[in-house]
Enzyme design. Sequence first.
Site, short mmCIF file in Angstrom:
data_model
loop_
_atom_site.label_atom_id
_atom_site.label_comp_id
_atom_site.label_asym_id
_atom_site.label_seq_id
_atom_site.Cartn_x
_atom_site.Cartn_y
_atom_site.Cartn_z
N SER A 24 22.04 79.83 55.39
CA SER A 24 22.79 79.00 54.50
C SER A 24 24.34 79.33 54.35
CB SER A 24 22.26 79.24 53.19
OG SER A 24 21.13 78.82 52.93
N ARG A 28 27.91 76.73 55.23
CA ARG A 28 29.01 76.53 54.52
C ARG A 28 30.23 77.18 55.07
NH1 ARG A 28 24.00 76.58 52.09
NH2 ARG A 28 23.54 75.61 50.10
N GLY A 96 17.76 70.12 57.85
CA GLY A 96 17.98 69.41 56.55
C GLY A 96 19.21 69.98 56.01
N ARG A 124 11.69 63.63 56.69
CA ARG A 124 12.00 64.57 55.39
C ARG A 124 12.74 63.63 54.28
NH1 ARG A 124 13.95 70.25 56.57
NH2 ARG A 124 13.82 70.43 54.28
N SER A 169 17.15 72.36 43.68
CA SER A 169 17.58 72.09 45.35
C SER A 169 18.95 72.55 45.46
CB SER A 169 17.48 70.99 45.69
OG SER A 169 18.05 70.79 47.06
N ASP A 322 11.91 79.66 50.76
CA ASP A 322 11.60 79.53 52.25
C ASP A 322 10.71 80.83 52.60
OD1 ASP A 322 13.22 77.26 52.63
OD2 ASP A 322 15.09 78.65 53.14
N ARG A 398 9.50 78.57 60.68
CA ARG A 398 8.88 79.49 59.62
C ARG A 398 7.40 79.49 59.71
NH1 ARG A 398 13.70 81.18 57.74
NH2 ARG A 398 14.96 79.52 56.59
C1 S3P Z 1 19.03 75.97 51.63
C2 S3P Z 1 18.37 75.26 50.26
C3 S3P Z 1 16.82 75.14 50.35
C4 S3P Z 1 16.35 75.81 51.48
C5 S3P Z 1 16.98 75.68 53.10
C6 S3P Z 1 18.40 75.94 52.79
C7 S3P Z 1 20.49 75.72 51.38
O1 S3P Z 1 16.40 73.72 50.65
O2 S3P Z 1 14.74 75.76 51.57
O3 S3P Z 1 16.07 76.44 53.87
O4 S3P Z 1 21.08 76.47 52.48
O5 S3P Z 1 20.93 75.17 50.71
P1 S3P Z 1 16.25 72.92 49.05
O6 S3P Z 1 17.85 72.82 48.75
O7 S3P Z 1 15.60 71.87 49.63
O8 S3P Z 1 15.45 73.74 48.10
#
Ligand code: S3P
Length: 446
Positions: A24, A28, A96, A124, A169, A322, A398
């Site tokens: 994450s 960013r 995602g 998704r 989220s 996760d 995972r």
């Molecule tokens: C993430 C948020 C989560 C997580 C993903 C990473 C992020 O997803 O499951 O692996 O970096 O903001 P969601 O926002 O769908 O909960």
Amino acid sequence: MADPLSLHAPRALAGTVRVPGDKSISHRALMLAALCIGESRIEGLLEGEDVLATAAALRAMGAGIERETDGAWTVHGVGVGGLLQPATHLDMGNSGTSTRLLIGLVASHAVTATFVGDASLSRRPMRRVIEPLSRMGADIRSSPGDRLPLLVRGLCPAVPIEYSLPVASAQVKSAVLLAGLNTPGVTRVIEPVATRDHSERMLAGFGAALTVEAQADGSRVIELRGEAELRPQAIAVPGDPSSAAFPAVAALLVPGSCVTIANVGINPTRAGLFAVLREMGGSIGVTNERVVGGEPVADLVVHASALRGMEVPPALAPSMIDEFPILFIAAALATGRTVARGLGELRVKESDRLAAMARGLAAIGARVEELEDGLAIDGSGGKPLPGGATIDAELDHRIAMSFAVASLACARAVTIDDAGPIATSFPGFIATMETLGAERVATVPA
Ligand code: S3P
């Protein structure tokens, strides 16, 4: 070609390992650095396929992103508002987070971009970002079912909104905040329950005018003043707690093990798994606590432990979203029943993780019941599970790593049909497990 994987543990696991950089934070770091004028330097960036997809997309929109010979990454940003029209579609692979956050960035730039992804990502749901970003003025055309491939025509200047998250989220929160960076006025996001707060910490660290107000009911109001000027940073990315979860659970499950995982992020919005495992009786010590780049970091010391099943409080879900696949493996070896509910979101991750875990656990001989929004598992009481099955990891890193760890606690090794997706988040997973004493069992490619 599929790359099957099967691990076993001929002896107790022992030693010290580091896990790759936080996924994450890595996404960013690249995105915010790309929105500065000048050079940022990132140490410890996760060099997994998901993060590399983000880097490639940002390069396609004008940022200069290079890996230096010392392993650090430098980013020459284009400034907020400076993203350029990409010449081709943006390939998000399996990621995602890349997709939803970059759609947010593009939404308030004078850029039109097409996002594509692999079979898992193309299933998704994207409505969750399409809805708020359309309200900000972006024109978004998706494939049937609000899925990829998806075309975004950004609006500049976009319109600031106040948005109350309908799902917990961090991706949706971050998409709206990133769109808000190049939007005049104040963009406000309200989250009913706290989700990972890396975007807020890092936006503030890069110099954005951002405030976070925690309300008495647990909700949080985040306000970002747009048309921000971000300042280049030197960033050190901590190890990913979501990756540390796999060697940690392996150490809990293999009798006699003692494993140290160094330099792990323990941000409270991410550390739910370790709290739950401790409550189940897991010995997980924390040493060398420090703050790195605005994030709490520590070394984890894990000893093999007899685990007890428990009811996992649904309120903890966002802080370990996760980690449920690997928690379910721990639960399958515990004494007593573990029940986890309120996990509907797991059905729209890289795979339907409730279905994939229920199928896989049943295949290796665990007693599991799939609920509409969770799982109930009756543990083996510490006895090895039969194992012996081949698991369909469904392009989900995972799921693959969870059953690779489960294999260490089974009478007969478990085969993962394809370990390829592990490289999206944890390149070096197999080598890390081998360092601790696990061994690869020969498998025949499918
Ligand atoms: C993430 C948020 C989560 C997580 C993903 C990473 C992020 O997803 O499951 O692996 O970096 O903001 P969601 O926002 O769908 O909960």
